[in-house]
Scaffold this active site. Sequence first.
Site, PDB file in Angstrom:
ATOM      1  N   ALA A   1      47.639  46.290  51.854  1.00 27.34           N
ATOM      2  CA  ALA A   1      46.198  46.366  52.104  1.00 27.34           C
ATOM      3  C   ALA A   1      45.401  45.802  50.924  1.00 27.34           C
ATOM      4  O   ALA A   1      45.955  45.438  49.888  1.00 27.34           O
ATOM      5  CB  ALA A   1      45.810  47.805  52.393  1.00 27.34           C
ATOM      6  N   HIS A   2      44.091  45.796  51.092  1.00 21.50           N
ATOM      7  CA  HIS A   2      43.171  45.234  50.100  1.00 21.50           C
ATOM      8  C   HIS A   2      43.292  45.924  48.741  1.00 21.50           C
ATOM      9  O   HIS A   2      43.478  47.129  48.653  1.00 21.50           O
ATOM     10  CB  HIS A   2      41.739  45.368  50.602  1.00 21.50           C
ATOM     11  N   ASN A   3      43.234  45.136  47.693  1.00 24.75           N
ATOM     12  CA  ASN A   3      43.193  45.630  46.311  1.00 24.75           C
ATOM     13  C   ASN A   3      44.481  46.309  45.858  1.00 24.75           C
ATOM     14  O   ASN A   3      44.505  46.950  44.806  1.00 24.75           O
ATOM     15  CB  ASN A   3      42.019  46.609  46.106  1.00 24.75           C
TER      16      ASN A   3
ATOM     17  N   SER B   1      44.096  49.776  47.540  1.00 21.34           N
ATOM     18  CA  SER B   1      43.855  50.087  46.128  1.00 21.34           C
ATOM     19  C   SER B   1      45.004  50.800  45.437  1.00 21.34           C
ATOM     20  O   SER B   1      44.848  51.242  44.292  1.00 21.34           O
ATOM     21  CB  SER B   1      42.573  50.910  45.953  1.00 21.34           C
TER      22      SER B   1
END
Lengths: 361, 361, 361
Positions: free
Chosen positions: C243-245, C263
Amino acid sequence: MEFTVNQIAAMLGGTVEGDGQGKITMLAKIQEARPGHIAFLSNPRYENYIYNTGATAVIVSRQFVPRKPIYTTLIRVDDPYISFTTLLEEYHKLVSFQKTGIEEPSYIGSGCTTGKNIYRGAFSYIGNQVMLGDNVKIYPHTYVGDNVVIGNNTILHPNVKIYAGTRIGNNCVIHSGAVIGSDGFGFAPQADGSYKSIPQLGNVIIEDDVVIGANTVIDCATLMGDSTIIRKGVKLDNLIQIAHNVEVGKNTVIAAQTGISGSTKVGENNVIAGQVGIAGHLVIANNTSIGAQSGISKSIKEEGQKILGYPAFDIKDYFRSYTVFKKLPDLSHRLKQLEDYVYGRKNASVAGENLNENTHS
Amino acid sequence: MEFTVNQIAAMLGGTVEGDGQGKITMLAKIQEARPGHIAFLSNPRYENYIYNTGATAVIVSRQFVPRKPIYTTLIRVDDPYISFTTLLEEYHKLVSFQKTGIEEPSYIGSGCTTGKNIYRGAFSYIGNQVMLGDNVKIYPHTYVGDNVVIGNNTILHPNVKIYAGTRIGNNCVIHSGAVIGSDGFGFAPQADGSYKSIPQLGNVIIEDDVVIGANTVIDCATLMGDSTIIRKGVKLDNLIQIAHNVEVGKNTVIAAQTGISGSTKVGENNVIAGQVGIAGHLVIANNTSIGAQSGISKSIKEEGQKILGYPAFDIKDYFRSYTVFKKLPDLSHRLKQLEDYVYGRKNASVAGENLNENTHS
Amino acid sequence: MEFTVNQIAAMLGGTVEGDGQGKITMLAKIQEARPGHIAFLSNPRYENYIYNTGATAVIVSRQFVPRKPIYTTLIRVDDPYISFTTLLEEYHKLVSFQKTGIEEPSYIGSGCTTGKNIYRGAFSYIGNQVMLGDNVKIYPHTYVGDNVVIGNNTILHPNVKIYAGTRIGNNCVIHSGAVIGSDGFGFAPQADGSYKSIPQLGNVIIEDDVVIGANTVIDCATLMGDSTIIRKGVKLDNLIQIAHNVEVGKNTVIAAQTGISGSTKVGENNVIAGQVGIAGHLVIANNTSIGAQSGISKSIKEEGQKILGYPAFDIKDYFRSYTVFKKLPDLSHRLKQLEDYVYGRKNASVAGENLNENTHS
């Protein structure tokens, strides 16, 4: 994109202090901004950055009083954070919708109708009798089968695959590798142990404002005239499986790698975490919250529950049980000791009659 | 497709009552049928629909006696349901195999041989020395690497990716986004903590009558001359992972998002539910049934078992254990009470000797 | 490829016994080798195969003394297994990097720079301002968005999708269907129950020596200037969700169908098995080993742990608890018996005071 500071201030209803002719090409965090960038200052913890930022302009509050000399241009607004968010959204729309026209080679079949301001990327394929609304963006390598209908402002990222007969609403975003309308998994067992494929003749309907993640798959319904339906406002993450004849209710959000089996109806405003599995032919009530990796084997009738486990039940009860699960070897040991103490020392013959000692741990 | 009522009746061995020249273009449910559609009436509960259906024709039993005037054309057959199913299948074949010829631009390398009645969609890519049988349908954006062999009547939907050296049998269907023959996941750990890729030089063999779902991945075998093998009649759902050197036995069915690790041999006629994980180097007996989300960490030697859990064991035993799991806080509480009662009130000193009180819940 | 036996012997520092002019086109196992193949003999259990192998040449130890007449050519080396592995690697490189030049039709935008010895397959799409290093291989149907940078010797297999702004290092291999840089899954809940998409403006950075499996998805970071980062030497299997980050540390290996939420920072040299789920905003220490299908809901602070479960804890403790879990019905039954024995026969009134009998199993 390129705007002057004055243009951006006008967009935000702000006032400029400094050079209004500066050119802005990108948004950035204040601690990382360079010439050509615009940043914002909202949280006072970041104030020091404004005195030596490389940004061409910084959005600040109307109340902001600098404590040192400032070398960047200021745009004063009521709420810098909200203004910056507005800019982010505008920027995103610009980037998303800036592609326009037809790149070659691309393929379009017969009998299609297309709206205004369409983008059809190189190597995109549009079948026959397809209807595309205004501002539809079909990125390269995307496939749109025969008789598909796509509403206004919908974006199909590179390499989306839309099988024939699918209907997609307005303002949808579908990410790379997503497959919409593949055959449902239906097979009739034969006497010799083999399986015969059951023809899958339904379609998929995706309503407005739906987002579908990369490599997610949505199968078509089995019967002609039936549909797998993704309701308005649903957000699906990556690598999700939606089987034939499923319906996902309005504004439900589903995280990555979750799978929903055939004919299950998921209610509205559900929040379903990642890697969840939901069995077929169930009904999940509105406002249900399902924890990650849960297995759902029965319908959820009462609204507003939070559940977890395999199979899932109330999330707090799950954690209470799991706390004991971690201590099971101790629990088992204590039970054995208690048995020995009670039966062995006080009345061994009774224990012998009642229990099969071989099954003890 | 377009047939007259007479043509369809002939196909089904039925007799026509009414206008045999009516044109049929689609199949539909009796309650939804419109002009140009054909429907069927089998279940008496739906009888009322026949008196005002929009269908151009309805398939009914030879024994059917209307209770009211009928305005649609009837086709009388022995078993309306079976006749309709036959039509569905014929329709599906027509739709699946109606594409034919070569759309441009498409790419084909050197040394290829292709059978009769091939379809190669626009932007499809065929490498060198590829052999395609009769009636093979290669949809747009599909990639077929060098030295691939594909049997008769096999359909590769849009954007299937077949790596070099793969062999695919007759009558297979592979859905969009499936990847066949990607590198197995093999890495040799090095002294410095890094990993060196082990070259993956084997291939994938897919036998006849196999269905492979959308975005499913099948890795090639590691060694040259070795193969990952999907046996005759296997049906794989979407988003499945089949690792290097796996073999899936005849007529085994696997639901979505299941993963099988390297070198495992799955037997014949297994039914494996969704999101199951099977470890590497195992052997799973024939006729095994594995429940959803199960984890399989040991070989299954006895045929015909039904298992569930993580790791999996007998499904009935799993549910019995899980029933107690849900009550573990109560069980733990009752054990503590019993300990207090037995040790605390009757013989506290003995309890003190035997148990470490700190480990109690 | 085609080499003479002499050329291969020179490559391996070996000496030839027999016809050095024999032509070699493939590597094979000694028991399956045919003319044109080279095999090796290391394990004495396979010695019999050498006396009637079809191989044109066999790599043997310098100490090997045949017990029967030999009809194949020998290449004598210090360690036949290592020499064969070297050949495998060289062969794999040859196969991987043999594609070169530009197949048409292919698409390349404006402002791109490309290194030496590039391959751009038919129907590949390169956007604007893209930088490709030397020996980069872009297979058919692969999409590379605007402003992407790709290092030397990196291979993008057919139908990889790289969103705009991604940066990829040297010596990477990305398999078919992988999506790099799709939007993170971020939505702001609105008062009416709907969700507003949060623009995803960051990118993905993939360092050197990374392998990414088929149909794996890596989302971009949310904020402009931020990145989802895959560190040097990471190996990702198929159908993984990043996922993102997220940041995945150096030399970490992750098996198929695992998902990492937004994250989370995964440490170096982790070994993460298949179908694992890791929640968002966690930190996983270096050298952590996570068992298949585990759910990770808390940060792992201590290095070198081996964990399993849902949620995961120490793997040995998990199996100890699970052993008792399987016997829970027996345990529950024994507790009931003991209660009956203690309370019922000795002091029923006390039991009545302390326990709610209705909750007993």
